[in-house]
Design a protein around this motif. Structure first.
Motif, mmCIF file in Angstrom:
data_model
loop_
_atom_site.group_PDB
_atom_site.id
_atom_site.type_symbol
_atom_site.label_atom_id
_atom_site.label_comp_id
_atom_site.label_asym_id
_atom_site.label_seq_id
_atom_site.Cartn_x
_atom_site.Cartn_y
_atom_site.Cartn_z
ATOM 1 N N TRP A 65 0.803 -1.035 -0.146
ATOM 2 C CA TRP A 65 -0.233 0.110 -0.017
ATOM 3 C C TRP A 65 0.998 0.708 -0.301
ATOM 4 O O TRP A 65 0.325 2.554 -1.235
ATOM 5 C CB TRP A 65 -0.832 0.168 1.240
ATOM 6 N N LYS A 66 2.328 0.966 0.632
ATOM 7 C CA LYS A 66 2.602 2.497 0.949
ATOM 8 C C LYS A 66 3.487 2.685 -0.803
ATOM 9 O O LYS A 66 3.608 3.315 -0.703
ATOM 10 C CB LYS A 66 4.250 2.278 1.821
ATOM 11 N N HIS A 69 1.155 4.822 -2.627
ATOM 12 C CA HIS A 69 0.485 5.411 -1.933
ATOM 13 C C HIS A 69 1.841 6.060 -1.047
ATOM 14 O O HIS A 69 1.348 6.164 0.143
ATOM 15 C CB HIS A 69 -1.054 5.382 -1.650
ATOM 16 N N THR A 72 0.429 8.188 2.250
ATOM 17 C CA THR A 72 -0.406 7.555 3.400
ATOM 18 C C THR A 72 -0.071 8.102 4.813
ATOM 19 O O THR A 72 1.548 7.171 5.223
ATOM 20 C CB THR A 72 -1.122 6.094 3.141
#
Length: 218
Positions: A65-66, A69, A72
């Motif tokens: 995810w990081k 994004h 975040t």
């Protein structure tokens, strides 16, 4: 994941400590009503019969995810919480990836081992055209509508895995799409986006209990 605004009220939820059908029961602090976490509906109390709006969400590793994004931030994460890693899928046969009822559609799910193996699974059910995808990186499952821009008059797209890792192609235009985001990155349909559907990872037994009449893709 749900929107916690119901009937112009913003509800605050907590774990009730109770189980129903061996699954988590939530309680809202404002009315003390009890809610099914999988159905998103109030089963008892002043809010009985009310339903939370389902929102699209992803279950993946923090690293994956990081990377996508980088800006975040985390809302909250207890220091004692165990890290979510790919090891959670040591027994994928216990899980399914399912689309919960929304906007009048019916529940439909695919067994996680099948999705992990094929990466792309396309299905049609009660007039809806679905695309389930799985990315090895982050062990991330997603579900999309194969009809662009929600236009019922448009033919549903058909997809194939691309030789380019993490991507797929539609057979109509041979455009390239991101398997995780559903965004067209190259070709005639560049810039188009498949509609992300509100799917969830669930124990197979729980899904079959809550949605006994739902479709299981094979």
């Amino acid at each position: 994941m749900y929107d916690r605004n119901v009937d112009k009220k913003t509800l605050t939820f907590q774990v009730s400590g109770m189980l129903w059908q061996r699954s988590l029961v939530m309680r809202d602090l404002e009315t003390q009503s009890l809610w099914s976490h999988l159905l998103g509906t109030a089963m008892q109390g002043k809010m009985k019969g009310s339903a939370l709006e389902i929102l699209p969400a992803s279950m993946t590793t923090w690293g994956e995810w990081k990377q996508r994004h980088p800006q975040t931030t985390l809302l909250a994460l207890p220091r004692t919480a165990k890290r979510f890693t790919e090891s959670v899928w040591k027994n994928p046969a216990a899980f399914i990836y399912g689309i919960t009822p929304h906007a009048g559609t019916e529940p439909i799910a695919v067994a996680m081992p099948l999705l992990q193996k094929q990466k792309l699974i396309q299905a049609k059910d009660k007039g809806e055209f679905y695309l389930f995808t799985f990315s090895d990186k982050g062990k991330r499952a997603q579900a999309f509508s194969r009809v662009l821009d929600d236009k019922k008059s448009s033919p549903p797209l058909v997809f194939q895995l691309s030789q380019e890792k993490g991507s797929m192609r539609d057979t109509l235009t041979q455009s390239t799409w991101d398997i995780v985001t559903g965004e067209c990155t190259k070709g005639q349909l560049e810039g188009k986006q498949l509609k992300l559907l509100p799917g969830t990872v669930s124990f197979k037994r729980a899904w079959e209990t809550f949605f006994p009449d739902g479709t299981m893709v094979k």
